[in-house]
Design a protein around this motif. Sequence first.
Motif, PDB file in Angstrom:
ATOM      1  N   PRO A 162      24.227  52.190  44.015  1.00 50.48           N
ATOM      2  CA  PRO A 162      25.175  51.214  44.569  1.00 50.48           C
ATOM      3  C   PRO A 162      25.393  50.002  43.674  1.00 50.48           C
ATOM      4  CG  PRO A 162      23.661  51.972  46.265  1.00 50.48           C
ATOM      5  CD  PRO A 162      23.139  52.494  44.971  1.00 50.48           C
ATOM      6  N   LEU A 163      24.336  49.515  43.019  1.00 45.96           N
ATOM      7  CA  LEU A 163      24.476  48.338  42.168  1.00 45.96           C
ATOM      8  C   LEU A 163      25.187  48.679  40.854  1.00 45.96           C
ATOM      9  CD1 LEU A 163      20.983  46.699  42.742  1.00 45.96           C
ATOM     10  CD2 LEU A 163      23.139  46.272  43.932  1.00 45.96           C
ATOM     11  N   MET A 164      24.914  49.867  40.337  1.00 47.37           N
ATOM     12  CA  MET A 164      25.646  50.306  39.144  1.00 47.37           C
ATOM     13  C   MET A 164      27.126  50.481  39.463  1.00 47.37           C
ATOM     14  SD  MET A 164      27.042  53.329  37.714  1.00 47.37           S
ATOM     15  CE  MET A 164      26.111  54.761  38.258  1.00 47.37           C
ATOM     16  N   MET A 165      27.412  51.091  40.625  1.00 52.85           N
ATOM     17  CA  MET A 165      28.799  51.269  41.025  1.00 52.85           C
ATOM     18  C   MET A 165      29.482  49.937  41.314  1.00 52.85           C
ATOM     19  SD  MET A 165      30.148  54.229  40.835  1.00 52.85           S
ATOM     20  CE  MET A 165      31.590  53.880  41.838  1.00 52.85           C
ATOM     21  N   LEU A 166      28.732  48.979  41.852  1.00 55.26           N
ATOM     22  CA  LEU A 166      29.305  47.657  42.083  1.00 55.26           C
ATOM     23  C   LEU A 166      29.787  47.056  40.771  1.00 55.26           C
ATOM     24  CD1 LEU A 166      29.958  45.206  43.826  1.00 55.26           C
ATOM     25  CD2 LEU A 166      27.588  44.438  43.519  1.00 55.26           C
ATOM     26  N   THR A 167      28.975  47.182  39.728  1.00 56.69           N
ATOM     27  CA  THR A 167      29.376  46.665  38.421  1.00 56.69           C
ATOM     28  C   THR A 167      30.662  47.335  37.949  1.00 56.69           C
ATOM     29  OG1 THR A 167      27.056  46.267  37.853  1.00 56.69           O
ATOM     30  CG2 THR A 167      28.631  46.328  36.034  1.00 56.69           C
ATOM     31  N   GLN A 168      30.744  48.649  38.093  1.00 57.17           N
ATOM     32  CA  GLN A 168      31.942  49.360  37.664  1.00 57.17           C
ATOM     33  C   GLN A 168      33.145  49.008  38.538  1.00 57.17           C
ATOM     34  OE1 GLN A 168      30.632  53.527  37.570  1.00 57.17           O
ATOM     35  NE2 GLN A 168      30.334  53.336  35.374  1.00 57.17           N
ATOM     36  N   MET A 169      32.914  48.841  39.849  1.00 61.39           N
ATOM     37  CA  MET A 169      33.997  48.467  40.747  1.00 61.39           C
ATOM     38  C   MET A 169      34.527  47.076  40.436  1.00 61.39           C
ATOM     39  SD  MET A 169      32.369  49.993  44.253  1.00 61.39           S
ATOM     40  CE  MET A 169      33.505  49.155  45.364  1.00 61.39           C
ATOM     41  N   LEU A 170      33.623  46.152  40.112  1.00 59.56           N
ATOM     42  CA  LEU A 170      34.053  44.798  39.769  1.00 59.56           C
ATOM     43  C   LEU A 170      34.824  44.793  38.456  1.00 59.56           C
ATOM     44  CD1 LEU A 170      30.858  42.712  40.663  1.00 59.56           C
ATOM     45  CD2 LEU A 170      32.960  42.947  42.001  1.00 59.56           C
ATOM     46  N   ALA A 171      34.276  45.480  37.442  1.00 59.77           N
ATOM     47  CA  ALA A 171      34.899  45.455  36.120  1.00 59.77           C
ATOM     48  C   ALA A 171      36.239  46.185  36.104  1.00 59.77           C
ATOM     49  CB  ALA A 171      33.953  46.070  35.086  1.00 59.77           C
ATOM     50  N   ALA A 172      36.303  47.362  36.717  1.00 58.80           N
ATOM     51  CA  ALA A 172      37.527  48.174  36.651  1.00 58.80           C
ATOM     52  C   ALA A 172      38.465  47.915  37.811  1.00 58.80           C
ATOM     53  CB  ALA A 172      37.152  49.660  36.607  1.00 58.80           C
ATOM     54  N   GLY A 173      37.922  47.691  39.015  1.00 61.37           N
ATOM     55  CA  GLY A 173      38.747  47.590  40.202  1.00 61.37           C
ATOM     56  C   GLY A 173      39.076  46.177  40.619  1.00 61.37           C
ATOM     57  N   ALA A 174      38.049  45.369  40.915  1.00 54.54           N
ATOM     58  CA  ALA A 174      38.289  44.024  41.453  1.00 54.54           C
ATOM     59  C   ALA A 174      38.863  43.097  40.378  1.00 54.54           C
ATOM     60  CB  ALA A 174      36.989  43.461  42.030  1.00 54.54           C
ATOM     61  N   MET A 175      38.049  42.772  39.369  1.00 57.92           N
ATOM     62  CA  MET A 175      38.556  41.931  38.282  1.00 57.92           C
ATOM     63  C   MET A 175      39.579  42.682  37.430  1.00 57.92           C
ATOM     64  SD  MET A 175      37.532  38.847  38.302  1.00 57.92           S
ATOM     65  CE  MET A 175      36.314  37.866  39.188  1.00 57.92           C
ATOM     66  N   GLY A 176      39.332  43.970  37.222  1.00 56.58           N
ATOM     67  CA  GLY A 176      40.273  44.752  36.433  1.00 56.58           C
ATOM     68  C   GLY A 176      41.653  44.798  37.063  1.00 56.58           C
ATOM     69  N   GLY A 177      41.694  45.017  38.386  1.00 58.69           N
ATOM     70  CA  GLY A 177      42.971  45.024  39.075  1.00 58.69           C
ATOM     71  C   GLY A 177      43.641  43.662  39.042  1.00 58.69           C
ATOM     72  N   ALA A 178      42.840  42.605  39.180  1.00 58.33           N
ATOM     73  CA  ALA A 178      43.392  41.249  39.115  1.00 58.33           C
ATOM     74  C   ALA A 178      43.976  40.962  37.732  1.00 58.33           C
ATOM     75  CB  ALA A 178      42.306  40.231  39.448  1.00 58.33           C
ATOM     76  N   ILE A 179      43.317  41.459  36.693  1.00 57.92           N
ATOM     77  CA  ILE A 179      43.826  41.277  35.324  1.00 57.92           C
ATOM     78  C   ILE A 179      45.148  42.021  35.145  1.00 57.92           C
ATOM     79  CG2 ILE A 179      43.375  41.832  32.903  1.00 57.92           C
ATOM     80  CD1 ILE A 179      40.331  41.430  33.634  1.00 57.92           C
ATOM     81  N   SER A 180      45.179  43.292  35.568  1.00 60.37           N
ATOM     82  CA  SER A 180      46.420  44.075  35.459  1.00 60.37           C
ATOM     83  C   SER A 180      47.563  43.407  36.214  1.00 60.37           C
ATOM     84  CB  SER A 180      46.206  45.493  36.019  1.00 60.37           C
ATOM     85  OG  SER A 180      45.365  46.250  35.190  1.00 60.37           O
ATOM     86  N   ALA A 181      47.259  42.948  37.437  1.00 66.16           N
ATOM     87  CA  ALA A 181      48.293  42.332  38.266  1.00 66.16           C
ATOM     88  C   ALA A 181      48.820  41.048  37.634  1.00 66.16           C
ATOM     89  CB  ALA A 181      47.744  42.052  39.662  1.00 66.16           C
ATOM     90  N   ALA A 182      47.905  40.219  37.089  1.00 63.96           N
ATOM     91  CA  ALA A 182      48.330  38.968  36.476  1.00 63.96           C
ATOM     92  C   ALA A 182      49.213  39.217  35.256  1.00 63.96           C
ATOM     93  CB  ALA A 182      47.107  38.132  36.090  1.00 63.96           C
ATOM     94  N   VAL A 183      48.808  40.169  34.425  1.00 63.05           N
ATOM     95  CA  VAL A 183      49.610  40.509  33.249  1.00 63.05           C
ATOM     96  C   VAL A 183      50.963  41.084  33.667  1.00 63.05           C
ATOM     97  CG1 VAL A 183      49.751  42.032  31.231  1.00 63.05           C
ATOM     98  CG2 VAL A 183      47.615  40.832  31.741  1.00 63.05           C
ATOM     99  N   ALA A 184      50.953  41.968  34.681  1.00 57.77           N
ATOM    100  CA  ALA A 184      52.209  42.568  35.144  1.00 57.77           C
ATOM    101  C   ALA A 184      53.146  41.513  35.733  1.00 57.77           C
ATOM    102  CB  ALA A 184      51.918  43.652  36.183  1.00 57.77           C
ATOM    103  N   ARG A 185      52.593  40.552  36.487  1.00 59.65           N
ATOM    104  CA  ARG A 185      53.441  39.492  37.046  1.00 59.65           C
ATOM    105  C   ARG A 185      54.047  38.643  35.933  1.00 59.65           C
ATOM    106  NH1 ARG A 185      49.258  39.260  40.966  1.00 59.65           N
ATOM    107  NH2 ARG A 185      48.278  37.504  39.884  1.00 59.65           N
ATOM    108  N   ALA A 186      53.239  38.355  34.904  1.00 55.51           N
ATOM    109  CA  ALA A 186      53.760  37.569  33.785  1.00 55.51           C
ATOM    110  C   ALA A 186      54.893  38.313  33.081  1.00 55.51           C
ATOM    111  CB  ALA A 186      52.637  37.252  32.796  1.00 55.51           C
ATOM    112  N   LEU A 187      54.705  39.596  32.839  1.00 52.98           N
ATOM    113  CA  LEU A 187      55.738  40.368  32.150  1.00 52.98           C
ATOM    114  C   LEU A 187      56.943  40.619  33.051  1.00 52.98           C
ATOM    115  CD1 LEU A 187      53.509  42.930  30.215  1.00 52.98           C
ATOM    116  CD2 LEU A 187      54.614  40.871  29.330  1.00 52.98           C
ATOM    117  N   GLY A 188      56.702  40.785  34.366  1.00 46.81           N
ATOM    118  CA  GLY A 188      57.812  40.926  35.297  1.00 46.81           C
ATOM    119  C   GLY A 188      58.689  39.690  35.318  1.00 46.81           C
ATOM    120  N   GLY A 189      58.083  38.525  35.078  1.00 52.34           N
ATOM    121  CA  GLY A 189      58.832  37.285  34.988  1.00 52.34           C
ATOM    122  C   GLY A 189      59.307  36.975  33.585  1.00 52.34           C
ATOM    123  N   GLY A 190      59.030  37.865  32.620  1.00 50.32           N
ATOM    124  CA  GLY A 190      59.531  37.699  31.258  1.00 50.32           C
ATOM    125  C   GLY A 190      58.698  36.815  30.352  1.00 50.32           C
TER     126      GLY A 190
END
Length: 470
Positions: free
Chosen positions: A80-108
């Motif tokens: 569970p703790l190993m998966m938490l690290t992967q979930m945070l890196a790829a899913g939680a923070m990773g998703g937030a990073i993707s979304a922030a970059v996509a919003r910036a590019l969507g706005g040009g």
Amino acid sequence: MPDTATAPLRPAMNLPDATAAARVARTHRLLNGPIGPTLARLAAPNVLAMFVTSVTSIAEAYFAGRMGVNALAGLALVFPLMMLTQMLAAGAMGGAISAAVARALGGGDTARASGLTLAAWIIGVVAAAGSAVLMALFGRAVFTALGGDAAAVAAALSYAGVFFPGCIALWLCHASLSVIRGTGNMAMPSLLLFVVSLGSIPVSGALALGWGPFPAWGMAGLAAGLIVSNGAAGLVAMAMLLAGRMGLSMDGALSRLRGEMFRDILRVGVIASVNSAQSVLTIVLMVALVGRFGTAALAGYGLGARLEFLMIPVVFGIGAAMTSMVGANIGAGNTARALRVAWTGAIAAAVIVGGIGALVAVFPDLWLRIFLDASDTATLEVGRAYFRTVAPFYAFFGLGLALFFASQGAARMMWPVMASLFRMAVAFGVALLLIQVTDLGVRGVFIGVASGMLVYGVVTAAAVWITRWR
């Protein structure tokens, strides 16, 4: 907010015209392409990569099974703790990073996207250092509190002693891949994850079991395989971003770095991390309850929970595409299209995950006998009871998790987090009640797990339907 059709898509500075044009074309598809085909095209390479990632996890459990039930029990403690690290890196923070970059590019705003890339790397380094320190200070106490005996705790500590000091490789890898997804490029991150997964299987097996000239490091070798493979992929992804291969110019990115860029990522990432932590805490609480019934029960539940966790990368394959599509459309001011993307992907995820759940509910030994011999009767019975009780509710888990990824793109995370909190409370409360007032034993824990999944899916879907991200 600019209209979808007229949002300015300015090319990145100081990049070849072809590279910038390719990035602009990807963003245009996120904003204007037909939803179903576009989502399927973006998700397909992710799903393939996540499938191979799941095979990696299966191989890891298989290698642990060759080392005995104590190794499997230790893996159940640390998993569970190993998966938490992967979930945070790829899913939680990773998703937030993707979304922030996509919003910036969507706005040009390509300059902002490159600054967000640098912020993502810094966040990854800090997060990795923090998790390594916490595990060094509290790892033994946590594994002991979860009910592991001395042998299981020793196995868990052996794995954790390599994985957590080395998880900076995993954080930087997923931060970089998340930036690339935010540009609308799903193929390159998927290819790198595919190579990582295929490479980590023989490396982990060789270092754990001592194949050929390699040392037999046991549980530490399993962790080393993951760290080495993720480190190699991370270096490749970072090099491609720094060279401008993804349509973002990193020249002068440090001078464009602003505190609000960290806030843009963290305001979604921290809340999403709470959701991930609650999901893992739910599993941890269940591990603590199952631990009352002995090592065989712990090993059997660990195998069941491992497949449950593997549903996360399956949904992530679709969810990563949803995050980028939703983020770009929210950035361009088209909430209605973003919602259509969310429901299309969520229904697909529910059908896929629900189908897997139905299969293992009817034929649990398809999964369990990969890791266990027929002589492991006690562990097999626990695993069968888990799948017959919990797996029919996987569809609700897939539905809620897919809408979680979509909500990251919309930066609307309150209700997905609340749904995860409800899931944890219901799962633990029902399980504790049943094992105290009935003679169901470990099956009472599994009824609690199933109840939590049902609540998670229903509450998340109802919230998105009612609020429409207003």
